[in-house]
Design a protein around this motif. Structure first.
Motif, PDB file in Angstrom:
ATOM      1  N   PHE A  21       0.833  -1.205   0.000  1.00 28.76           N
ATOM      2  CA  PHE A  21       0.000   0.000   0.000  1.00 28.76           C
ATOM      3  C   PHE A  21       0.866   1.252   0.000  1.00 28.76           C
ATOM      4  O   PHE A  21       0.647   2.180  -0.804  1.00 28.76           O
ATOM      5  N   PHE A  22       1.855   1.308   0.886  1.00 30.66           N
ATOM      6  CA  PHE A  22       2.730   2.477   0.942  1.00 30.66           C
ATOM      7  C   PHE A  22       3.485   2.662  -0.375  1.00 30.66           C
ATOM      8  O   PHE A  22       3.656   3.796  -0.854  1.00 30.66           O
ATOM      9  N   ASP A  23       3.932   1.576  -0.951  1.00 30.39           N
ATOM     10  CA  ASP A  23       4.646   1.653  -2.225  1.00 30.39           C
ATOM     11  C   ASP A  23       3.755   2.221  -3.321  1.00 30.39           C
ATOM     12  O   ASP A  23       4.179   3.071  -4.107  1.00 30.39           O
ATOM     13  N   LYS A  24       2.509   1.770  -3.372  1.00 27.80           N
ATOM     14  CA  LYS A  24       1.595   2.210  -4.433  1.00 27.80           C
ATOM     15  C   LYS A  24       1.214   3.684  -4.295  1.00 27.80           C
ATOM     16  O   LYS A  24       1.171   4.418  -5.291  1.00 27.80           O
ATOM     17  N   ILE A  25       0.925   4.138  -3.082  1.00 27.82           N
ATOM     18  CA  ILE A  25       0.526   5.544  -2.948  1.00 27.82           C
ATOM     19  C   ILE A  25       1.719   6.480  -3.134  1.00 27.82           C
ATOM     20  O   ILE A  25       1.536   7.652  -3.502  1.00 27.82           O
ATOM     21  N   SER A  26       2.936   5.964  -2.909  1.00 30.33           N
ATOM     22  CA  SER A  26       4.123   6.806  -3.113  1.00 30.33           C
ATOM     23  C   SER A  26       4.289   7.181  -4.589  1.00 30.33           C
ATOM     24  O   SER A  26       4.958   8.155  -4.915  1.00 30.33           O
ATOM     25  N   ARG A  27       3.676   6.394  -5.469  1.00 28.30           N
ATOM     26  CA  ARG A  27       3.756   6.659  -6.907  1.00 28.30           C
ATOM     27  C   ARG A  27       2.717   7.689  -7.358  1.00 28.30           C
ATOM     28  O   ARG A  27       2.746   8.153  -8.495  1.00 28.30           O
ATOM     29  N   LEU A  28       1.800   8.022  -6.440  1.00 26.29           N
ATOM     30  CA  LEU A  28       0.703   8.926  -6.789  1.00 26.29           C
ATOM     31  C   LEU A  28       0.844  10.310  -6.180  1.00 26.29           C
ATOM     32  O   LEU A  28       0.097  11.226  -6.534  1.00 26.29           O
ATOM     33  N   CYS A  29       1.755  10.464  -5.216  1.00 22.74           N
ATOM     34  CA  CYS A  29       1.924  11.749  -4.544  1.00 22.74           C
ATOM     35  C   CYS A  29       3.372  11.879  -4.082  1.00 22.74           C
ATOM     36  O   CYS A  29       4.172  10.964  -4.233  1.00 22.74           O
ATOM     37  N   ASP A  30       3.685  13.024  -3.518  1.00 24.01           N
ATOM     38  CA  ASP A  30       5.004  13.251  -2.931  1.00 24.01           C
ATOM     39  C   ASP A  30       4.924  12.796  -1.472  1.00 24.01           C
ATOM     40  O   ASP A  30       4.567  13.570  -0.586  1.00 24.01           O
ATOM     41  N   LEU A  31       5.226  11.527  -1.248  1.00 23.73           N
ATOM     42  CA  LEU A  31       5.007  10.910   0.060  1.00 23.73           C
ATOM     43  C   LEU A  31       6.232  11.016   0.957  1.00 23.73           C
ATOM     44  O   LEU A  31       7.339  10.661   0.556  1.00 23.73           O
ATOM     45  N   ASP A  32       6.013  11.487   2.168  1.00 19.59           N
ATOM     46  CA  ASP A  32       7.026  11.510   3.216  1.00 19.59           C
ATOM     47  C   ASP A  32       6.523  10.576   4.313  1.00 19.59           C
ATOM     48  O   ASP A  32       5.710  10.957   5.149  1.00 19.59           O
ATOM     49  N   LEU A  33       6.985   9.327   4.283  1.00 21.47           N
ATOM     50  CA  LEU A  33       6.497   8.289   5.183  1.00 21.47           C
ATOM     51  C   LEU A  33       7.390   8.199   6.412  1.00 21.47           C
ATOM     52  O   LEU A  33       8.613   8.078   6.291  1.00 21.47           O
ATOM     53  N   ASN A  60      10.177   7.202  -0.075  1.00 19.30           N
ATOM     54  CA  ASN A  60      10.876   8.119   0.824  1.00 19.30           C
ATOM     55  C   ASN A  60      10.348   7.902   2.244  1.00 19.30           C
ATOM     56  O   ASN A  60       9.269   8.373   2.584  1.00 19.30           O
ATOM     57  N   TYR A  61      11.097   7.158   3.057  1.00 21.49           N
ATOM     58  CA  TYR A  61      10.616   6.877   4.407  1.00 21.49           C
ATOM     59  C   TYR A  61      11.726   7.107   5.431  1.00 21.49           C
ATOM     60  O   TYR A  61      12.927   7.070   5.122  1.00 21.49           O
ATOM     61  N   THR A  62      11.291   7.339   6.672  1.00 24.15           N
ATOM     62  CA  THR A  62      12.202   7.571   7.786  1.00 24.15           C
ATOM     63  C   THR A  62      11.752   6.732   8.974  1.00 24.15           C
ATOM     64  O   THR A  62      10.561   6.652   9.265  1.00 24.15           O
TER      65      THR A  62
END
Length: 370
Positions: A21-33, A60-62
Motif C-alpha cells: 500500500f505504501f509503495d503504491k501511494i508513493s507513486r501517486l503523490c510526494d510521500l514523506d512516510l 521516501n521513508y524515515t
C-alpha cells in the motif's frame, strides 16, 4: 490526487501487509512516510525490522528512534512543509501525546489532518482513565479533517463519537498473501478446520476447542489444525489431552510464506476471538482465509466480520462454544453449502479487498479535502 501533493504519513510500524500500500501511494503523490514506533511489530508478531525495509526501496521513508517511548524527531517532521498530514494513535500515552502534537501543529499551519484508526465499539472498562481518553478522542476526531477506517463497525463508532458521516471514509484493509492455486481441490472426505493466530486469551481458542470436541464426537474424518504460539499454548494442549481429543494438531509458529498450504487445503477457517479489554480491530486471517476460498466463521468480537462475512460463512456470538459448534457443523456436514461459501469467499476478496480498492479509497479521501 496530484502527484505534487506533499503528504506526511506517520504510522507506527511497517507491517508486511501495509508495505505494498505504501509503495503504491508513493507513486501517486510526494510521500514523506515516517515510522514512529517500529518495534511494535516485534511486540505483537515477534518479528524484527531494521531501517532497511524490504519492499520500500522506492519510497521516501524515515524510521524515528524512540526515547522514553516517544518518537524522536516527529515534531520537526510535522513542522516541515506538507500539504496534508496523516496519522494518529492513542494506544499508549506517548502515542496519544504525539497525536495531540500533530493536531496542534496542523491547526496552526492550517493544513488538513487525517486520522487513520481501527477502533470500534467493543466493550471497554468504565474507568476514569477510559472516560478521559474518550473525551480527548472525541475532540480530536470531531475536529480532524477526515477519518480513515477499514469497515462499517469502525465508521459507526466514530459517527457515535459525533464525527460527521461525510468525514469518515472506509478504506478496506488488505493482505498481501499470495499463492492461491485454483487447480487444487479441497478434500470432501477428510475435513480440515484451521485456526491461525496467537495463542492468547483474547483469541478465544478455548471456545473453539470446546466446539470442536462436539464435532469430533459427531463427525468422522475431521481435523482441527491450530497454527501459532503464545501464553495459552500449554493450557490449550492440556485441555486436548484431558479430553482425549485425537484429531487436534498444534503446529507451533509457521512463517507467513509457509501458510499457503494450510489455507489451500483447509475446508473451514475459524476466528473465535473474544472481547478481553478490547475486541480484535480487524483480523487479517479473515482476508487470507477467504483469498484461499475458505468458508469462514468469526465471532462478533472480530472487527472485519460485519463487512467480510456475507453468505460465505457465519458470525457467532463471542464466548459461545455451542453457537460455534452449530455453525461449524452446518458447514462441515453440508458439502453444497461448503462449496457455495468457498466460491463466495473468493469472489468477495477478489472484487472488494485488493490493493486497488484500498488505494482508490485513499485517493478519494485526499480528493475530498480539496
Amino acid at each position: 490526487m496530484d502527484k505534487k501533493t506533499k503528504i506526511l504519513f506517520t504510522h507506527n510500524t511497517a507491517m508486511w501487509y501495509r508495505i505494498p500500500f505504501f509503495d503504491k501511494i508513493s507513486r501517486l503523490c510526494d510521500l514523506d512516510l515516517v515510522f514512529t514506533h517500529i518495534n511494535v511489530i516485534e511486540e505483537i508478531y515477534d518479528n524484527s525490522l531494521d531501517n532497511n525495509i524490504e519492499g520500500l526501496e522506492n519510497v521516501n521513508y524515515t524510521v524515528l528512534e524512540n526515547k522514553y517511548g516517544f518518537a524522536k524527531g516527529l515534531i520537526s517532521k510535522v513542522r516541515s512543509p506538507h500539504d496534508i498530514v496523516i496519522g494518529g494513535s492513542w494506544d499508549t500515552f506517548q502515542e496519544l501525546l504525539e497525536t495531540i502534537i500533530l493536531f496542534i501543529i496542523t491547526k496552526m499551519k492550517k493544513i488538513p489532518l487525517i486520522i487513520w484508526r481501527e477502533d470500534w465499539d467493543w466493550e471497554k472498562q468504565e474507568s476514569i482513565k477510559e472516560k478521559m481518553l474518550k473525551i480527548v478522542i472525541k475532540y480530536l476526531t470531531r475536529h480532524s479533517d477526515a477519518i480513515l477506517v477499514p469497515g462499517t463497525l469502525h465508521k459507526n463508532y466514530f459517527k457515535n463519537m459525533g464525527v460527521e458521516s461525510s468525514k469518515i471514509h472506509i478504506m478496506p484493509n488488505v493482505s498481501n498473501i499470495t499463492g492461491y492455486d485454483s487447480s487444487i481441490t479441497k478434500s470432501k472426505t477428510n475435513k480440515k478446520i484451521l485456526y491461525v493466530g496467537r495463542l492468547i486469551p483474547r483469541k478465544g481458542v478455548e471456545y473453539l476447542l470446546e466446539a470442536y470436541q462436539k464435532i469430533e464426537n459427531r463427525l468422522d474424518n475431521t481435523e482441527l489444525i491450530i497454527v501459532g504460539t503464545g501464553e495459552s499454548e500449554n493450557k490449550l494442549k492440556t485441555f486436548v489431552e484431558k479430553n482425549n481429543m485425537k484429531t487436534v494438531t498444534f503446529t507451533g509458529k509457521i512463517a507467513n510464506d509457509e501458510l499457503t498450504d494450510y489455507y489451500q487445503n483447509s475446508n473451514l477457517v475459524v476466528i473465535p476471538s473474544i472481547n478481553e479489554g478490547m475486541g480484535d480491530p480487524w483480523v487479517f486471517v479473515l482476508n487470507e482465509a477467504m483469498y484461499f476460498a475458505n468458508p469462514v466463521i468469526a465471532t462478533d468480537a472480530v472487527g472485519a466480520s460485519k463487512d467480510m462475512i456475507k453468505d460465505n460463512g457465519f458470525i457467532v456470538p463471542e464466548k459461545d462454544s455451542n453457537a460455534l459448534y452449530e455453525a461449524m457443523f452446518k458447514i462441515l456436514s453440508n458439502q453444497e453449502l461448503e462449496d457455495s461459501m468457498s466460491i463466495k469467499s473468493k469472489k468477495i476478496i477478489d472484487t472488494q479487498y485488493q490493493y486497488s480498492n484500498m488505494v482508490n479509497s485513499f485517493v478519494e479521501t485526499i480528493d475530498s479535502l480539496k
